[in-house]
Design a protein around this motif. Structure first.
Motif, PDB file in Angstrom:
ATOM      1  N   THR A 274       0.775  -1.160   0.030  1.00 21.35           N
ATOM      2  CA  THR A 274       0.055  -0.165  -0.052  1.00 21.35           C
ATOM      3  C   THR A 274       0.892   1.260  -0.216  1.00 21.35           C
ATOM      4  N   TYR A 275       0.590   2.076  -0.986  1.00 19.55           N
ATOM      5  CA  TYR A 275       1.463   3.353  -0.874  1.00 19.55           C
ATOM      6  C   TYR A 275       0.523   4.667  -0.824  1.00 19.55           C
TER       7      TYR A 275
ATOM      8  N   ARG B 183       3.434  10.514   2.012  1.00 22.11           N
ATOM      9  CA  ARG B 183       3.936  11.065   3.406  1.00 22.11           C
ATOM     10  C   ARG B 183       4.229  12.571   3.388  1.00 22.11           C
TER      11      ARG B 183
ATOM     12  N   LYS C 198       5.193   6.677   1.332  1.00 23.63           N
ATOM     13  CA  LYS C 198       4.904   5.722   2.590  1.00 23.63           C
ATOM     14  C   LYS C 198       4.576   4.552   1.787  1.00 23.63           C
TER      15      LYS C 198
ATOM     16  N   VAL D 251       3.856   0.333   2.512  1.00 29.21           N
ATOM     17  CA  VAL D 251       3.410  -0.539   3.904  1.00 29.21           C
ATOM     18  C   VAL D 251       3.209  -1.957   3.093  1.00 29.21           C
ATOM     19  N   ASN D 252       4.054  -2.764   3.255  1.00 29.60           N
ATOM     20  CA  ASN D 252       3.952  -4.166   2.978  1.00 29.60           C
ATOM     21  C   ASN D 252       3.587  -5.116   4.087  1.00 29.60           C
ATOM     22  N   ARG D 253       2.511  -5.905   3.476  1.00 30.24           N
ATOM     23  CA  ARG D 253       1.902  -6.847   4.609  1.00 30.24           C
ATOM     24  C   ARG D 253       1.858  -8.325   3.793  1.00 30.24           C
TER      25      ARG D 253
ATOM     26  N   GLU E 121       4.242  -7.253   8.769  1.00 32.21           N
ATOM     27  CA  GLU E 121       3.911  -6.077   8.081  1.00 32.21           C
ATOM     28  C   GLU E 121       5.224  -5.038   8.379  1.00 32.21           C
ATOM     29  N   SER E 122       5.776  -4.553   7.144  1.00 35.49           N
ATOM     30  CA  SER E 122       6.787  -3.629   7.391  1.00 35.49           C
ATOM     31  C   SER E 122       6.589  -2.393   6.792  1.00 35.49           C
ATOM     32  N   GLU E 123       6.945  -1.291   7.398  1.00 32.20           N
ATOM     33  CA  GLU E 123       6.743   0.180   6.649  1.00 32.20           C
ATOM     34  C   GLU E 123       7.940   0.651   6.346  1.00 32.20           C
TER      35      GLU E 123
ATOM     36  N   LYS F 245       9.952   3.717   3.265  1.00 34.63           N
ATOM     37  CA  LYS F 245       9.664   4.930   2.569  1.00 34.63           C
ATOM     38  C   LYS F 245      10.365   5.038   1.065  1.00 34.63           C
TER      39      LYS F 245
ATOM     40  N   PHE G  51      13.264   0.065   3.794  1.00 38.50           N
ATOM     41  CA  PHE G  51      12.585  -0.521   5.227  1.00 38.50           C
ATOM     42  C   PHE G  51      13.807  -0.484   6.347  1.00 38.50           C
TER      43      PHE G  51
END
Length: 183
Positions: free
Chosen positions: A65-66, A69, A75, A77-79, A90-92, A94, A110
């Motif tokens: 998910t992009y 920011r 931003k 977010v890979n899940r 999950e990892s967030e 940039k 990451f």
């Protein structure tokens, strides 16, 4: 004596520069999408298939998910669901554009100052399907806006990647079945 002191200093500086820059670049014959519209790319993408690598090994129900920011930073977010352990990971991170916002060549991180290439090299006009790689052809992701895609679309995307030299025989097809929600 000065040469002995200078050499380690140069070596340390070179190693630090490599670590901070990370693995940037694009694979041979792979060109980032131009006239890229980041606002159309934002939102959730489902991972249809990937070339396996250790950060995603064993994951299903994978999404990326992009969102913006800042005007110059995304931003990420890979899940994914780690099936063997029955839990979500999950990892967030940039991402920043390497050249300009009209070219789908970004650097993503990451882990602090360590960056890798993120290259969207094929995307349909409606931003529903995309092919993504990193700095070399050992990385490949087939992404879609829906959890599944038609066989024709999948075959077309695989053919494009194969034509550019990706080893699509090693693709891992991601299960996108319903899995328990995060608690």
């Amino acid at each position: 004596m000065k040469k002995l002191i200078l050499f380690p200093s140069v070596l340390v500086a070179a190693v630090c520069a490599f670590i901070l820059v990370g693995c940037l670049g694009t694979p041979e014959n792979v060109k980032p999408v131009t006239n890229f519209k980041v606002e159309k790319f934002l939102g959730t993408w489902y991972e249809i298939a990937r070339l396996d690598y250790f950060h995603e090994r064993g994951l299903n129900q994978v999404t990326a998910t992009y969102s913006l920011r800042t005007p110059d930073e995304l931003k990420v977010v890979n899940r994914g669901y780690l099936t063997a352990k029955s839990r979500w990971r999950e990892s967030e991170g940039k991402a920043f554009f390497v050249e300009d916002k009209g070219e789908a060549y970004l650097k993503v991180s990451f882990w602090g100052p360590f960056y890798s290439s993120y290259v969207v090299f094929d995307i349909d006009d409606n931003y529903q399907y995309a092919l993504v790689t990193s700095s070399d052809k050992s990385y490949l992701w087939i992404l879609a806006r829906t959890p599944t895609i038609s066989g024709d679309v999948k075959a077309n995307l695989i053919a494009k990647a194969t034509g550019l030299g990706f080893d699509t025989e090693k693709l891992v097809f991601v299960e996108q079945t319903e899995i328990p929600k995060i608690q």
